[in-house]
Design a protein around this motif. Structure first.
Motif, PDB file in Angstrom:
ATOM      1  N   PRO A  29       0.806  -1.228   0.000  1.00 24.76           N
ATOM      2  CA  PRO A  29       0.000   0.000   0.000  1.00 24.76           C
ATOM      3  C   PRO A  29       0.834   1.271   0.000  1.00 24.76           C
ATOM      4  O   PRO A  29       0.389   2.308  -0.514  1.00 24.76           O
ATOM      5  CB  PRO A  29      -0.831  -0.126   1.282  1.00 24.76           C
ATOM      6  CG  PRO A  29      -0.887  -1.590   1.566  1.00 24.76           C
ATOM      7  CD  PRO A  29       0.418  -2.138   1.094  1.00 24.76           C
TER       8      PRO A  29
ATOM      9  N   TRP B 280       1.261   2.610  -3.494  1.00 25.90           N
ATOM     10  CA  TRP B 280       0.079   3.287  -4.015  1.00 25.90           C
ATOM     11  C   TRP B 280      -0.064   4.675  -3.392  1.00 25.90           C
ATOM     12  O   TRP B 280      -0.448   5.641  -4.082  1.00 25.90           O
ATOM     13  CB  TRP B 280      -1.166   2.453  -3.728  1.00 25.90           C
ATOM     14  CG  TRP B 280      -1.237   1.194  -4.539  1.00 25.90           C
ATOM     15  CD1 TRP B 280      -0.927  -0.065  -4.138  1.00 25.90           C
ATOM     16  CD2 TRP B 280      -1.660   1.080  -5.904  1.00 25.90           C
ATOM     17  NE1 TRP B 280      -1.114  -0.967  -5.155  1.00 25.90           N
ATOM     18  CE2 TRP B 280      -1.573  -0.282  -6.256  1.00 25.90           C
ATOM     19  CE3 TRP B 280      -2.097   1.995  -6.863  1.00 25.90           C
ATOM     20  CZ2 TRP B 280      -1.910  -0.755  -7.521  1.00 25.90           C
ATOM     21  CZ3 TRP B 280      -2.438   1.538  -8.123  1.00 25.90           C
ATOM     22  CH2 TRP B 280      -2.345   0.167  -8.443  1.00 25.90           C
ATOM     23  N   ARG B 281       0.243   4.800  -2.114  1.00 26.46           N
ATOM     24  CA  ARG B 281       0.137   6.114  -1.461  1.00 26.46           C
ATOM     25  C   ARG B 281       1.204   7.073  -1.996  1.00 26.46           C
ATOM     26  O   ARG B 281       0.933   8.266  -2.187  1.00 26.46           O
ATOM     27  CB  ARG B 281       0.272   5.949   0.057  1.00 26.46           C
ATOM     28  CG  ARG B 281      -0.835   5.112   0.678  1.00 26.46           C
ATOM     29  CD  ARG B 281      -0.793   5.159   2.196  1.00 26.46           C
ATOM     30  NE  ARG B 281      -1.763   4.233   2.784  1.00 26.46           N
ATOM     31  CZ  ARG B 281      -3.062   4.501   2.927  1.00 26.46           C
ATOM     32  NH1 ARG B 281      -3.545   5.656   2.515  1.00 26.46           N
ATOM     33  NH2 ARG B 281      -3.865   3.612   3.480  1.00 26.46           N
TER      34      ARG B 281
ATOM     35  N   ALA C  88      -0.030   8.259  -5.303  1.00 21.87           N
ATOM     36  CA  ALA C  88      -1.103   9.242  -5.136  1.00 21.87           C
ATOM     37  C   ALA C  88      -0.571  10.593  -4.711  1.00 21.87           C
ATOM     38  O   ALA C  88      -1.152  11.635  -5.046  1.00 21.87           O
ATOM     39  CB  ALA C  88      -2.117   8.725  -4.108  1.00 21.87           C
TER      40      ALA C  88
ATOM     41  N   LEU D 254      -7.448   8.227  -7.563  1.00 19.03           N
ATOM     42  CA  LEU D 254      -6.615   7.598  -6.538  1.00 19.03           C
ATOM     43  C   LEU D 254      -6.161   8.605  -5.494  1.00 19.03           C
ATOM     44  O   LEU D 254      -6.028   8.258  -4.315  1.00 19.03           O
ATOM     45  CB  LEU D 254      -5.402   6.934  -7.196  1.00 19.03           C
ATOM     46  CG  LEU D 254      -4.435   6.214  -6.261  1.00 19.03           C
ATOM     47  CD1 LEU D 254      -5.127   5.039  -5.565  1.00 19.03           C
ATOM     48  CD2 LEU D 254      -3.209   5.711  -7.031  1.00 19.03           C
TER      49      LEU D 254
ATOM     50  N   GLU E  23      -7.110   7.457  -1.767  1.00 20.18           N
ATOM     51  CA  GLU E  23      -6.031   7.112  -0.836  1.00 20.18           C
ATOM     52  C   GLU E  23      -6.204   7.798   0.515  1.00 20.18           C
ATOM     53  O   GLU E  23      -5.837   7.245   1.558  1.00 20.18           O
ATOM     54  CB  GLU E  23      -4.687   7.496  -1.467  1.00 20.18           C
ATOM     55  CG  GLU E  23      -3.471   7.228  -0.603  1.00 20.18           C
ATOM     56  CD  GLU E  23      -3.104   8.408   0.275  1.00 20.18           C
ATOM     57  OE1 GLU E  23      -2.487   8.203   1.338  1.00 20.18           O
ATOM     58  OE2 GLU E  23      -3.446   9.556  -0.125  1.00 20.18           O
ATOM     59  N   GLN E  24      -6.797   8.973   0.538  1.00 24.61           N
ATOM     60  CA  GLN E  24      -6.956   9.706   1.794  1.00 24.61           C
ATOM     61  C   GLN E  24      -8.006   9.079   2.695  1.00 24.61           C
ATOM     62  O   GLN E  24      -7.961   9.266   3.920  1.00 24.61           O
ATOM     63  CB  GLN E  24      -7.334  11.158   1.488  1.00 24.61           C
ATOM     64  CG  GLN E  24      -6.300  11.909   0.672  1.00 24.61           C
ATOM     65  CD  GLN E  24      -6.766  13.304   0.291  1.00 24.61           C
ATOM     66  OE1 GLN E  24      -7.820  13.765   0.713  1.00 24.61           O
ATOM     67  NE2 GLN E  24      -5.967  13.997  -0.525  1.00 24.61           N
TER      68      GLN E  24
ATOM     69  N   ASP F 245      -5.125   0.530   4.441  1.00 23.09           N
ATOM     70  CA  ASP F 245      -4.187  -0.257   3.647  1.00 23.09           C
ATOM     71  C   ASP F 245      -4.851  -1.516   3.098  1.00 23.09           C
ATOM     72  O   ASP F 245      -4.593  -1.924   1.959  1.00 23.09           O
ATOM     73  CB  ASP F 245      -2.973  -0.638   4.496  1.00 23.09           C
ATOM     74  CG  ASP F 245      -2.060   0.550   4.757  1.00 23.09           C
ATOM     75  OD1 ASP F 245      -2.300   1.605   4.141  1.00 23.09           O
ATOM     76  OD2 ASP F 245      -1.133   0.431   5.577  1.00 23.09           O
TER      77      ASP F 245
ATOM     78  N   ILE G   5      -6.872  -0.561   0.113  1.00 29.13           N
ATOM     79  CA  ILE G   5      -6.016  -0.277  -1.043  1.00 29.13           C
ATOM     80  C   ILE G   5      -5.561  -1.580  -1.696  1.00 29.13           C
ATOM     81  O   ILE G   5      -5.515  -1.691  -2.930  1.00 29.13           O
ATOM     82  CB  ILE G   5      -4.805   0.578  -0.614  1.00 29.13           C
ATOM     83  CG1 ILE G   5      -5.263   1.994  -0.260  1.00 29.13           C
ATOM     84  CG2 ILE G   5      -3.751   0.626  -1.718  1.00 29.13           C
ATOM     85  CD1 ILE G   5      -4.141   2.901   0.193  1.00 29.13           C
TER      86      ILE G   5
ATOM     87  N   SER H 125      -6.362  -2.755  -5.513  1.00 28.55           N
ATOM     88  CA  SER H 125      -5.308  -3.098  -6.471  1.00 28.55           C
ATOM     89  C   SER H 125      -5.554  -4.424  -7.173  1.00 28.55           C
ATOM     90  O   SER H 125      -4.906  -4.709  -8.184  1.00 28.55           O
ATOM     91  CB  SER H 125      -3.957  -3.149  -5.752  1.00 28.55           C
ATOM     92  OG  SER H 125      -3.912  -4.230  -4.818  1.00 28.55           O
TER      93      SER H 125
END
Length: 342
Positions: A252, A255-256, A259, A307, A311-312, A316, A319, A323
């Protein structure tokens, strides 16, 4: 005893010569008759006609050789043709028998599938599928454990995409032409958002279609769903389906980071698609198809924007679930093709 011996004798007649006398086929009878007629004609020509004395076997060796060839070559040709005809008949019979066996096996397989019979896949394949599924579950648990973020609000009620009010465009004022006040629908929840990104499993997935309709009513999610649908349709024209791809699991944190604006090698783990044929076909179409290229860039922009907001509000674990959707896999594939993770 007679009934017991009959199948054995039939089986010996088909698969072995043994001591049984093979039947004389009709083609062999015809060949034998033609050979006897030819030999009878030869005998009559040399011994029964008036020209017998003139057509004797005397002469040079070459003349004798040519005479023998003329006499016996037709007989050889007759038996060669008879042998070829018999072999052809045997091959046709064997082909028909084999086709009948294949049809019977296919019918039995279809009947088992329709009746919910025993799975005919090899045990090794089934075991490998179980191992792969267990590995994916373990990776999901590890990714969630190594970077967990607790949330006090359930995913069924927490909004998935709530854009920042400072960056959102101001809504246009509505004209008071109606006596009733129409309100916009509530933002889609995180759970429904993830289901919508994966699209319905099949035509019988009523819950999937309900979630998809709910997502299309959300203005913040509708653009991404439409862009993803267009891209998945174009990819399917080349035989590329997201269910066939098995990407590497990304944590995760990656991904963060993506973002938050990180690009290049720092988020290279997001490009976990390694299917060479899918990558090659997508890259080739990006160069040749202008419509496909525009659809891909539009999809990547919409995914990036969505995203950032998702994400906010997502944990996790959520997320990781996101994915694994078809939309996220399309993003991984097309992100590698366009060089987003290079």
């Amino acid at each position: 005893m007679a009934d017991d011996k009959q199948p054995i004798s039939m089986e010996l007649g088909i698969y072995s010569q043994g001591n049984t006398t093979p039947r004389i086929a009709a083609v062999e009878v015809i060949a034998l008759v033609l050979s006897l007629l030819w030999l009878g004609g030869i005998v009559w020509f040399f011994f029964g006609s008036e020209t017998a004395t003139d057509a004797g076997l005397g002469g040079s060796p070459l003349e004798v050789t040519m005479m023998m060839l003329a006499l016996f070559m037709p007989i050889a040709l007759i038996w060669v043709a008879a042998s070829a005809a018999k072999t052809s008949k045997i091959m046709r019979e064997e082909a028909a028998r084999l086709q009948n066996s294949i049809d019977a096996m296919r019918a039995a397989y279809i009947a088992q599938q329709r009746q919910g019979g025993i799975d005919v896949r090899p045990a090794v394949v089934a075991k490998l599928d179980e191992i792969a599924e267990a590995q994916r579950s373990t990776e999901t648990a590890l990714a969630t454990f190594t970077s967990s973020r607790n949330s006090t609000v359930a995913s069924e009620t927490r909004a998935a995409v709530v854009p920042d009010s400072s960056n959102a465009e101001a809504p246009q004022p509505s004209l008071a032409l109606s006596g009733t006040n129409e309100t916009l629908p509530d933002p889609i929840s995180v759970a429904d958002f993830i289901k919508a990104l994966n699209f319905p499993e099949n035509e019988h997935d009523k819950e999937g279609f309900r979630t998809l309709r709910r997502a299309l009513q959300d203005p913040n999610t509708k653009r991404l769903i439409r862009a993803s649908q267009d891209v998945l349709t174009l990819l399917s024209q080349d035989g590329i389906y997201m269910d066939d791809l098995r990407p590497d699991r990304a944590k995760p944190e990656l991904w963060r980071k993506f973002a938050k604006g990180d690009r290049g090698r720092t988020v290279a783990g997001l490009g976990g698609i390694h299917d060479r044929s899918s990558l090659a076909l997508s890259a080739g179409r990006m160069k040749q198809d202008l419509v496909f290229r525009d659809a891909v860039h539009h999809f990547l922009r919409q995914f990036d924007r969505t995203l950032v907001d998702f994400e906010q509000n997502a944990t996790d674990e959520e997320i990781v679930q996101m994915s694994d959707t078809r939309t996220a896999r399309a993003f991984m594939l097309l992100g590698r093709v366009t060089g987003t993770f290079d």
